[in-house]
Design a protein around this motif. Structure first.
Motif, short mmCIF file in Angstrom:
data_model
loop_
_atom_site.label_atom_id
_atom_site.label_comp_id
_atom_site.label_asym_id
_atom_site.label_seq_id
_atom_site.Cartn_x
_atom_site.Cartn_y
_atom_site.Cartn_z
N SER A 161 55.42 -7.25 26.64
CA SER A 161 55.78 -6.10 25.80
C SER A 161 55.68 -6.43 24.32
O SER A 161 55.35 -5.55 23.51
CB SER A 161 57.20 -5.63 26.14
N GLN A 162 55.96 -7.67 23.96
CA GLN A 162 55.87 -8.05 22.55
C GLN A 162 54.43 -8.14 22.07
O GLN A 162 54.18 -8.25 20.87
CB GLN A 162 56.60 -9.37 22.33
N ASN A 163 53.48 -8.08 23.01
CA ASN A 163 52.07 -8.07 22.64
C ASN A 163 51.44 -6.70 22.78
O ASN A 163 50.24 -6.56 22.62
CB ASN A 163 51.31 -9.10 23.47
N PHE A 164 52.25 -5.68 23.11
CA PHE A 164 51.75 -4.32 23.07
C PHE A 164 51.39 -3.99 21.63
O PHE A 164 52.25 -4.00 20.75
CB PHE A 164 52.80 -3.33 23.56
N GLY A 165 50.13 -3.69 21.39
CA GLY A 165 49.69 -3.33 20.05
C GLY A 165 49.57 -1.83 19.90
O GLY A 165 50.54 -1.10 20.09
N GLU A 166 48.37 -1.37 19.61
CA GLU A 166 48.15 0.07 19.38
C GLU A 166 48.30 0.85 20.68
O GLU A 166 47.70 0.52 21.70
CB GLU A 166 46.76 0.29 18.80
N LEU A 167 49.12 1.89 20.64
CA LEU A 167 49.25 2.82 21.76
C LEU A 167 48.08 3.79 21.68
O LEU A 167 47.99 4.58 20.73
CB LEU A 167 50.58 3.56 21.69
N ILE A 168 47.18 3.74 22.67
CA ILE A 168 45.97 4.56 22.58
C ILE A 168 46.00 5.79 23.49
O ILE A 168 45.17 6.68 23.34
CB ILE A 168 44.70 3.73 22.86
N ASP A 169 46.96 5.84 24.42
CA ASP A 169 47.01 7.03 25.28
C ASP A 169 48.37 7.16 25.95
O ASP A 169 48.99 6.15 26.33
CB ASP A 169 45.93 6.95 26.37
N ILE A 170 48.84 8.40 26.05
CA ILE A 170 49.99 8.75 26.88
C ILE A 170 49.51 9.84 27.83
O ILE A 170 48.99 10.87 27.40
CB ILE A 170 51.18 9.27 26.05
N ASN A 171 49.66 9.60 29.10
CA ASN A 171 49.16 10.53 30.11
C ASN A 171 50.34 10.95 30.99
O ASN A 171 50.98 10.11 31.61
CB ASN A 171 48.08 9.84 30.96
N VAL A 266 44.35 -8.24 27.39
CA VAL A 266 43.71 -7.48 26.29
C VAL A 266 44.19 -6.04 26.28
O VAL A 266 44.48 -5.47 25.22
CB VAL A 266 42.18 -7.55 26.42
N SER A 267 44.26 -5.43 27.45
CA SER A 267 44.79 -4.06 27.55
C SER A 267 45.97 -4.07 28.50
O SER A 267 46.05 -4.89 29.42
CB SER A 267 43.71 -3.10 28.06
N PHE A 268 46.90 -3.14 28.27
CA PHE A 268 48.11 -3.03 29.07
C PHE A 268 48.33 -1.58 29.48
O PHE A 268 48.02 -0.65 28.73
CB PHE A 268 49.34 -3.49 28.27
N ASN A 269 48.91 -1.42 30.66
CA ASN A 269 49.34 -0.10 31.10
C ASN A 269 50.78 -0.21 31.60
O ASN A 269 51.10 -1.10 32.39
CB ASN A 269 48.45 0.43 32.22
N LEU A 270 51.63 0.67 31.11
CA LEU A 270 52.98 0.80 31.65
C LEU A 270 53.12 2.20 32.19
O LEU A 270 52.91 3.18 31.48
CB LEU A 270 54.05 0.52 30.59
N SER A 271 53.45 2.29 33.49
CA SER A 271 53.61 3.59 34.13
C SER A 271 55.04 3.77 34.61
O SER A 271 55.65 2.83 35.13
CB SER A 271 52.65 3.72 35.33
N LEU A 289 46.51 -1.43 23.60
CA LEU A 289 45.69 -2.60 23.35
C LEU A 289 46.61 -3.71 22.86
O LEU A 289 47.66 -3.45 22.27
CB LEU A 289 44.63 -2.31 22.29
N THR A 290 46.23 -4.96 23.10
CA THR A 290 47.01 -6.05 22.56
C THR A 290 46.88 -6.07 21.04
O THR A 290 45.97 -5.46 20.47
CB THR A 290 46.55 -7.40 23.15
N LYS A 291 47.78 -6.75 20.38
CA LYS A 291 47.70 -6.89 18.92
C LYS A 291 46.43 -7.66 18.57
O LYS A 291 46.09 -8.65 19.21
CB LYS A 291 48.94 -7.60 18.41
N LYS A 292 45.71 -7.21 17.55
CA LYS A 292 44.40 -7.78 17.26
C LYS A 292 44.36 -8.44 15.89
O LYS A 292 45.26 -8.28 15.07
CB LYS A 292 43.32 -6.72 17.36
N ASP A 293 43.28 -9.16 15.68
CA ASP A 293 43.01 -9.79 14.40
C ASP A 293 42.64 -8.70 13.40
O ASP A 293 41.60 -8.06 13.52
CB ASP A 293 41.86 -10.80 14.55
#
Length: 360
Positions: A161-171, A266-271, A289-293
């Motif tokens: 969870s601490q590496n959850f970066g940009e939230l790109i979608d909520i479905n 690299v990518s995460f999904n929490l449902s 997406l994970t936190k990026k450079d």
């Protein structure tokens, strides 16, 4: 292996009432992310064990109260999320950070003393955190901490969870199926070849590397391609310096209804799967997406990758929706107990834990 939950338990109103009483009211329930409550008066509402609650940033502290006014029983926060003081929309009773009414229109008409005001305090529930995830336990008599509840999975979930970066979608989808059918569907890959032939099957997640911890479980799977093979090498370039890395695919359940998965880290999904009634559920999915450079800039590639992840996840969950609704029709008319293979061992363990809470 014989299934441990009978068909009627997926479509019986009395069973759901018992689930609220014996299961959901005695566990730590996920309610959101710390970012949901970053500003004072940010709030989210949810039903826990059939009880409406509000989780709110009260002067910098995240607290949870029963979302019912102690004056004349109105719901206080009527939206699912927002930013607003704890102010009843019916008669204007306002509550402070401890849930005690402090602003009452025409207060002299009530003649409340200080002690009586304290007795009108909103019922408060316990809040705890694992990384950036926020949980609530509505059983104030329970001594089990969130860390105890998650056991050895606590540190893994914290890192993820601490590496959850940009939230790109909520479905969000309403699915005409019992919540247990949806959960059990995510806990096995036996259906993948038929239901996800053009989507999840192509990832090539494989193996029976299951890990069981208390009532939770995880699946660690190999995949067809390594992280930086083929076309993935370019799209994954911005994420090479991330803190959380795995070789393939991981899928984890926080019992009973939270699913967290990642590919490579690299990518995460929490449902989140919430019962609406015995035949209907709310499915809510968050893709990160994970936190990026931050020094890496290639907007075209990043946009393409985000869109592919969003489309992939939405397609997979739409495929699951269709088949789970068919299963819901079936359980209403089935006289079979159900069978489970070795590939469905996580379903079996889920059912064992479920029966434990339901005292069967």
């Amino acid at each position: 292996m014989k299934a441990l939950i009978s068909p009627k338990e997926y479509c019986d109103k009395t069973v759901l009432e018992n689930e609220n009483k014996l299961l959901f009211s005695n566990i730590w329930n996920f309610v959101g992310f710390k970012n949901d409550f970053s500003q004072v008066n940010d709030f989210k509402t949810q039903d826990i064990a059939g009880i409406p609650v509000v989780v709110q940033n009260c002067k910098g502290e995240i607290r949870c109260f029963k979302n019912i006014c102690s004056h004349r029983h109105s719901i206080i926060q009527v939206d699912t999320k927002g930013n607003r003081p704890l102010l009843c929309p019916y008669h204007g009773w306002a509550y402070n950070e401890k849930g005690v009414p402090f602003g009452i229109p025409k207060k002299p008409l009530f003649s409340f003393n200080k002690e009586e005001m304290e007795c009108l305090k909103l019922r408060e529930y316990k809040v705890d955190f694992c990384g950036d995830l926020v949980f609530v336990n509505s059983n104030n008599d329970s001594l089990e901490t969130l860390k105890d509840y998650l056991g050895s999975f606590y540190s893994e979930i914290e890192k993820m969870s601490q590496n959850f970066g940009e939230l790109i979608d909520i479905n969000e989808m309403v699915i005409d199926a019992n919540w247990k059918i949806l959960v059990e569907n995510t806990l096995e890959s036996y259906h993948v070849n038929l239901i996800h032939e053009e989507t999840f099957k192509r990832l090539g997640a494989d193996g029976l590397d299951f890990v069981f911890e208390n009532v939770h479980s995880a699946w660690n799977a190999s995949v067809l391609l390594k992280e930086n093979e083929g076309k993935q090498k370019k799209v994954h370039q911005p994420y090479q310096n991330r803190m959380y890395k795995i070789e393939g695919y991981k899928h984890l359940i926080v019992f009973p209804n939270i699913l967290i998965s990642t590919t490579y880290g690299v990518s995460f999904n929490l449902s989140q799967i919430l019962p609406i009634d015995e035949n209907k559920s709310l499915f809510r999915s968050f893709v990160f997406l994970t936190k990026k450079d931050d020094e890496y800039k290639n907007e075209a590639i990043e946009s393409m990758y985000k869109n592919s992840l969003i489309n992939f996840n939405r397609k997979v969950f739409e495929e699951d929706k269709v088949i789970c609704e068919k299963v819901q029709i079936g359980v209403k008319n089935s006289h079979y107990q159900g069978e489970l293979s070795d590939e469905e061992k996580r379903v079996c363990e889920f059912q064992k834990s479920y029966n434990k809470y339901l005292k069967k």
